[in-house]
Design a protein around this motif. Structure first.
Motif, PDB file in Angstrom:
ATOM      1  N   ARG A  25       0.847  -1.197   0.000  1.00  0.00           N
ATOM      2  CA  ARG A  25       0.000   0.000   0.000  1.00  0.00           C
ATOM      3  C   ARG A  25       0.875   1.236   0.000  1.00  0.00           C
ATOM      4  NH1 ARG A  25      -4.203  -0.840   4.818  1.00  0.00           N
ATOM      5  NH2 ARG A  25      -3.370   1.208   5.135  1.00  0.00           N
ATOM      6  N   VAL A  26       0.339   2.316  -0.531  1.00  0.00           N
ATOM      7  CA  VAL A  26       1.005   3.613  -0.462  1.00  0.00           C
ATOM      8  C   VAL A  26       0.163   4.486   0.456  1.00  0.00           C
ATOM      9  CG1 VAL A  26       1.822   5.626  -1.720  1.00  0.00           C
ATOM     10  CG2 VAL A  26       1.974   3.360  -2.768  1.00  0.00           C
ATOM     11  N   LEU A  27       0.823   5.022   1.470  1.00  0.00           N
ATOM     12  CA  LEU A  27       0.144   5.792   2.503  1.00  0.00           C
ATOM     13  C   LEU A  27       0.719   7.197   2.579  1.00  0.00           C
ATOM     14  CD1 LEU A  27       0.439   2.891   5.045  1.00  0.00           C
ATOM     15  CD2 LEU A  27      -1.665   3.591   3.925  1.00  0.00           C
ATOM     16  N   LEU A  28      -0.103   8.139   2.984  1.00  0.00           N
ATOM     17  CA  LEU A  28       0.365   9.494   3.214  1.00  0.00           C
ATOM     18  C   LEU A  28       1.049   9.519   4.566  1.00  0.00           C
ATOM     19  CD1 LEU A  28       0.487  12.441   2.304  1.00  0.00           C
ATOM     20  CD2 LEU A  28      -1.706  12.787   3.467  1.00  0.00           C
ATOM     21  N   VAL A  30       3.562  11.725   7.408  1.00  0.00           N
ATOM     22  CA  VAL A  30       3.920  13.057   7.879  1.00  0.00           C
ATOM     23  C   VAL A  30       5.151  12.933   8.761  1.00  0.00           C
ATOM     24  CG1 VAL A  30       3.131  15.108   9.122  1.00  0.00           C
ATOM     25  CG2 VAL A  30       1.478  13.697   7.869  1.00  0.00           C
ATOM     26  N   THR A  31       6.185  13.731   8.469  1.00  0.00           N
ATOM     27  CA  THR A  31       7.397  13.732   9.283  1.00  0.00           C
ATOM     28  C   THR A  31       7.148  14.523  10.563  1.00  0.00           C
ATOM     29  OG1 THR A  31       8.262  15.736   8.268  1.00  0.00           O
ATOM     30  CG2 THR A  31       8.891  13.638   7.230  1.00  0.00           C
ATOM     31  N   PRO A  32       8.031  14.384  11.559  1.00  0.00           N
ATOM     32  CA  PRO A  32       7.858  15.160  12.796  1.00  0.00           C
ATOM     33  C   PRO A  32       7.807  16.674  12.555  1.00  0.00           C
ATOM     34  CG  PRO A  32       9.394  13.383  13.176  1.00  0.00           C
ATOM     35  CD  PRO A  32       9.112  13.403  11.687  1.00  0.00           C
ATOM     36  N   ASP A  33       8.474  17.149  11.483  1.00  0.00           N
ATOM     37  CA  ASP A  33       8.441  18.594  11.204  1.00  0.00           C
ATOM     38  C   ASP A  33       7.332  18.986  10.217  1.00  0.00           C
ATOM     39  OD1 ASP A  33       9.494  17.684   8.818  1.00  0.00           O
ATOM     40  OD2 ASP A  33      11.317  18.885   8.921  1.00  0.00           O
ATOM     41  N   GLY A  34       6.415  18.045   9.907  1.00  0.00           N
ATOM     42  CA  GLY A  34       5.236  18.375   9.120  1.00  0.00           C
ATOM     43  C   GLY A  34       5.322  18.175   7.623  1.00  0.00           C
ATOM     44  N   ARG A  35       6.477  17.712   7.115  1.00  0.00           N
ATOM     45  CA  ARG A  35       6.571  17.460   5.677  1.00  0.00           C
ATOM     46  C   ARG A  35       5.784  16.206   5.315  1.00  0.00           C
ATOM     47  NH1 ARG A  35      12.075  16.198   4.720  1.00  0.00           N
ATOM     48  NH2 ARG A  35      12.205  15.961   6.951  1.00  0.00           N
ATOM     49  N   LEU A  36       5.216  16.192   4.102  1.00  0.00           N
ATOM     50  CA  LEU A  36       4.442  15.044   3.626  1.00  0.00           C
ATOM     51  C   LEU A  36       5.295  14.144   2.752  1.00  0.00           C
ATOM     52  CD1 LEU A  36       1.133  16.863   2.620  1.00  0.00           C
ATOM     53  CD2 LEU A  36       1.655  15.673   4.759  1.00  0.00           C
ATOM     54  N   ALA A  37       4.991  12.853   2.781  1.00  0.00           N
ATOM     55  CA  ALA A  37       5.677  11.871   1.943  1.00  0.00           C
ATOM     56  C   ALA A  37       4.687  10.780   1.556  1.00  0.00           C
ATOM     57  CB  ALA A  37       6.860  11.252   2.694  1.00  0.00           C
ATOM     58  N   ALA A  38       4.922  10.179   0.407  1.00  0.00           N
ATOM     59  CA  ALA A  38       4.170   8.991  -0.001  1.00  0.00           C
ATOM     60  C   ALA A  38       4.992   7.793   0.467  1.00  0.00           C
ATOM     61  CB  ALA A  38       3.990   8.968  -1.512  1.00  0.00           C
ATOM     62  N   VAL A  39       4.432   6.980   1.336  1.00  0.00           N
ATOM     63  CA  VAL A  39       5.178   5.875   1.951  1.00  0.00           C
ATOM     64  C   VAL A  39       4.601   4.548   1.465  1.00  0.00           C
ATOM     65  CG1 VAL A  39       5.947   4.834   4.110  1.00  0.00           C
ATOM     66  CG2 VAL A  39       5.589   7.320   3.985  1.00  0.00           C
ATOM     67  N   LYS A  40       5.415   3.809   0.727  1.00  0.00           N
ATOM     68  CA  LYS A  40       5.032   2.474   0.242  1.00  0.00           C
ATOM     69  C   LYS A  40       5.386   1.472   1.331  1.00  0.00           C
ATOM     70  CE  LYS A  40       6.176  -0.551  -3.651  1.00  0.00           C
ATOM     71  NZ  LYS A  40       7.022  -0.558  -4.865  1.00  0.00           N
ATOM     72  N   VAL A  41       4.390   0.749   1.833  1.00  0.00           N
ATOM     73  CA  VAL A  41       4.598  -0.258   2.882  1.00  0.00           C
ATOM     74  C   VAL A  41       4.269  -1.623   2.294  1.00  0.00           C
ATOM     75  CG1 VAL A  41       3.932  -1.033   5.183  1.00  0.00           C
ATOM     76  CG2 VAL A  41       4.003   1.413   4.679  1.00  0.00           C
ATOM     77  N   VAL A  42       5.217  -2.545   2.420  1.00  0.00           N
ATOM     78  CA  VAL A  42       5.099  -3.875   1.835  1.00  0.00           C
ATOM     79  C   VAL A  42       4.081  -4.719   2.594  1.00  0.00           C
ATOM     80  CG1 VAL A  42       6.407  -5.998   1.430  1.00  0.00           C
ATOM     81  CG2 VAL A  42       7.447  -3.781   0.959  1.00  0.00           C
TER      82      VAL A  42
END
Length: 95
Positions: A25-28, A30-42
């Motif tokens: 799955r690809v999930l939204l 958020v880093t501790p400083d608020g930046r967004l990333a697309a995170v692929k989790v196996v």
């Protein structure tokens, strides 16, 4: 996201599902400083397969080398995590 979902991957707090496929799955995130990333989790079904982890490591390395106007840069990854993951720059757009 459901109750059984993992709330984090590395430093990323996972807040919403962006998509899913055969590998995971690809999930939204958020880093501790608020930046967004697309995170692929196996998917968990693949984690005990050493061959899969080797292929995932190669995918991470290949993805880190790709750049350009139409790609989202890989910013972080952990192929050795209980559920391997890869994070890239989040690019907002239509679903």
């Amino acid at each position: 996201m459901g109750e059984s979902d993992r709330p984090v991957a590395g430093p990323y707090r996972l807040v919403a599902e962006l998509g899913r496929g055969g590998m995971g799955r690809v999930l939204l995130g958020v880093t501790p400083d608020g930046r967004l990333a697309a995170v692929k989790v196996v998917r968990s079904q693949f984690v005990e397969d050493d061959g899969f982890r080797t292929r995932f490591r190669r995918e991470v390395e290949a993805s880190r080398r790709v750049s350009g106007a139409y790609t989202a840069a890989v910013v972080d990854a952990d192929a050795d995590a209980p559920l391997p993951w890869l994070a890239s720059v989040f690019v907002p757009g239509p679903p």
